[in-house]
Scaffold this active site. Structure first.
Site, PDB file in Angstrom:
ATOM      1  N   GLY A  66       2.700  -1.169   4.294  1.00 52.91           N
ATOM      2  CA  GLY A  66       2.736   0.253   3.946  1.00 52.91           C
ATOM      3  C   GLY A  66       4.163   0.712   3.719  1.00 52.91           C
ATOM      4  N   GLY A  67       4.749   1.328   4.736  1.00 54.01           N
ATOM      5  CA  GLY A  67       6.084   1.933   4.638  1.00 54.01           C
ATOM      6  C   GLY A  67       7.124   1.047   3.976  1.00 54.01           C
ATOM      7  CD  GLU A 127      -3.386   5.603   6.482  1.00 53.79           C
ATOM      8  OE1 GLU A 127      -3.297   5.658   5.246  1.00 53.79           O
ATOM      9  OE2 GLU A 127      -2.490   5.101   7.196  1.00 53.79           O
ATOM     10  CG  HIS A 159      -6.099   1.883   4.902  1.00 56.07           C
ATOM     11  ND1 HIS A 159      -5.758   2.872   5.793  1.00 56.07           N
ATOM     12  CD2 HIS A 159      -5.046   1.042   4.830  1.00 56.07           C
ATOM     13  CE1 HIS A 159      -4.527   2.636   6.242  1.00 56.07           C
ATOM     14  NE2 HIS A 159      -4.074   1.523   5.665  1.00 56.07           N
ATOM     15  CD  GLU A 178      -3.791  -2.483   7.121  1.00 54.44           C
ATOM     16  OE1 GLU A 178      -2.652  -2.677   6.704  1.00 54.44           O
ATOM     17  OE2 GLU A 178      -4.429  -1.450   6.867  1.00 54.44           O
ATOM     18  CG  ASN A 221      -1.721   1.222   1.436  1.00 56.86           C
ATOM     19  OD1 ASN A 221      -1.782   2.067   0.534  1.00 56.86           O
ATOM     20  ND2 ASN A 221      -2.359   1.349   2.588  1.00 56.86           N
ATOM     21  CD1 TRP A 222       3.515   0.997  -2.974  1.00 60.21           C
ATOM     22  CD2 TRP A 222       3.571   2.274  -4.824  1.00 60.21           C
ATOM     23  NE1 TRP A 222       4.241   0.328  -3.924  1.00 60.21           N
ATOM     24  CE2 TRP A 222       4.297   1.089  -5.073  1.00 60.21           C
ATOM     25  CE3 TRP A 222       3.465   3.222  -5.852  1.00 60.21           C
ATOM     26  CZ2 TRP A 222       4.915   0.825  -6.301  1.00 60.21           C
ATOM     27  CZ3 TRP A 222       4.083   2.962  -7.069  1.00 60.21           C
ATOM     28  CH2 TRP A 222       4.804   1.779  -7.290  1.00 60.21           C
ATOM     29  CE  LYS A 223      -0.370   3.345   4.721  1.00 59.49           C
ATOM     30  NZ  LYS A 223      -0.436   3.491   6.162  1.00 59.49           N
ATOM     31  CB  SER A 271       4.690  -1.833  11.997  1.00 58.61           C
ATOM     32  OG  SER A 271       4.322  -0.478  12.220  1.00 58.61           O
ATOM     33  N   GLY A 301       2.018   2.237  10.746  1.00 57.07           N
ATOM     34  CA  GLY A 301       2.986   3.331  10.650  1.00 57.07           C
ATOM     35  C   GLY A 301       3.650   3.674  11.970  1.00 57.07           C
TER      36      GLY A 301
HETATM   37  P1  PGA Z   1       2.512   0.313   7.608  1.00 53.34           P
HETATM   38  O1  PGA Z   1       1.078   0.547   6.923  1.00 53.34           O
HETATM   39  O2  PGA Z   1       3.045  -0.992   7.079  1.00 53.34           O
HETATM   40  O3  PGA Z   1       3.325   1.494   7.227  1.00 53.34           O
HETATM   41  O4  PGA Z   1       2.263   0.224   9.092  1.00 53.34           O
HETATM   42  C1  PGA Z   1       0.197  -0.519   6.670  1.00 53.34           C
HETATM   43  C2  PGA Z   1      -1.089  -0.006   6.086  1.00 53.34           C
HETATM   44  O5  PGA Z   1      -1.557   1.066   6.497  1.00 53.34           O
HETATM   45  O6  PGA Z   1      -1.681  -0.646   5.194  1.00 53.34           O
END
Ligand code: PGA
Length: 251
Positions: free
Chosen positions: A235-236, A98, A96, A168, A10-12, A214, A174
């Site tokens: 994500g990251g 967010e 998600h 999640e 997930n590149w966001k 994470s 994050g």
């Molecule tokens: P993260 O994000 O791996 O940076 O914690 C995961 C996500 O939000 O899908």
């Protein structure tokens, strides 16, 4: 039949075209095909048509991060699931945390988007998970139960077998604070039992449940080593070719 393992990046709202192209070029060199494994990248919307070219002839699949609940019409700023289909997206994240916390997406809306994706033959990756406060007050199971049952309440029964869930925990996203494999397995089993209660054991056993929050090159092998964890939503660590390909190699 063994459930599919999915490792999705997930590149966001990150990466400009040149960065995305370079990242995918490196992944194309480093990622190997493995049986029963799907590797997916989910770039921000404007990169999706470009990314289709980058993954040409690659084992990597394309996904989006969000979509509208409708296929067309006066919905300024939204993206149609039909367009995602035409642009080559096989997967799309829905709900998600967010989107839920920053843009007010409700469980019902997440359910309707999920059905819209299924109508287009796109696999929805439905994200669920509790906040830190909900976990600390012991409400994490009921929070997740509601998220799941409301999504199912919006779906045609024929679509039940084509769902993917991602657990999640919001406190792990994050933050560098990953759920332990034990914590993740406990919730994954709970999610599977909830699906069984609603949709029966055939659907429950066929549904891939990913972990996200994470996930990184150091913890991926432990997480993926659990039979209840059918993949990762990253994500990251999906923004760096070396890290993401190490995560994929740990399957
Ligand atoms: P993260 O994000 O791996 O940076 O914690 C995961 C996500 O939000 O899908």
């Amino acid at each position: 039949m063994a459930r599919k393992t999915i490792i999705a990046g997930n590149w966001k709202m990150n990466l400009l075209p040149a960065d995305g192209e370079e990242l995918v070029a490196e992944l194309n060199e480093q990622v190997e095909i493995k049986e029963n494994l799907e590797v997916v990248i989910c770039p921000q919307m404007a990169l999706v048509p470009l990314a289709l070219d980058w993954i040409y002839d690659s084992v990597i699949q394309l996904g989006a991060q969000n979509c509208a609940e409708k296929l067309s019409g006066a919905f300024t700023g939204e993206t149609s699931p039909e367009l995602l289909k035409v642009l080559g997206c096989r997967y799309c994240l829905v709900g998600h945390s967010e989107r839920r916390s920053l843009y007010g997406e409700t469980d019902e809306l997440v359910g309707r988007k999920t059905q819209a994706l299924l109508n287009m033959g796109i696999t929805p990756i439905v994200c669920v998970g509790e906040s830190l406060a909900q976990r600390e007050s012991g409400d994490h199971f009921t929070t997740i139960d509601t998220q799941i049952s409301v999504v199912f309440s919006q779906l045609d029964q024929t679509a039940w077998t084509r769902l993917v869930f991602a657990y999640e925990p919001i406190w792990a996203i994050g933050t560098g604070k990953t759920a332990t494999p034990g914590q993740a397995v406990e919730i994954h089993q709970h999610i599977r039992n909830k699906i069984k209660e609603i949709a029966g054991h055939v659907v429950a056993n066929a549904t891939s449940i990913l972990y996200g929050g994470s996930a990184n090159a150091a913890n991926a092998a432990d997480l993926l080593g659990e039979s209840e964890i059918d993949g990762l939503l990253v994500g990251g660590a999906s923004l760096k070719a070396k890290d993401f390909s190490q995560i994929i190699a740990s399957f």
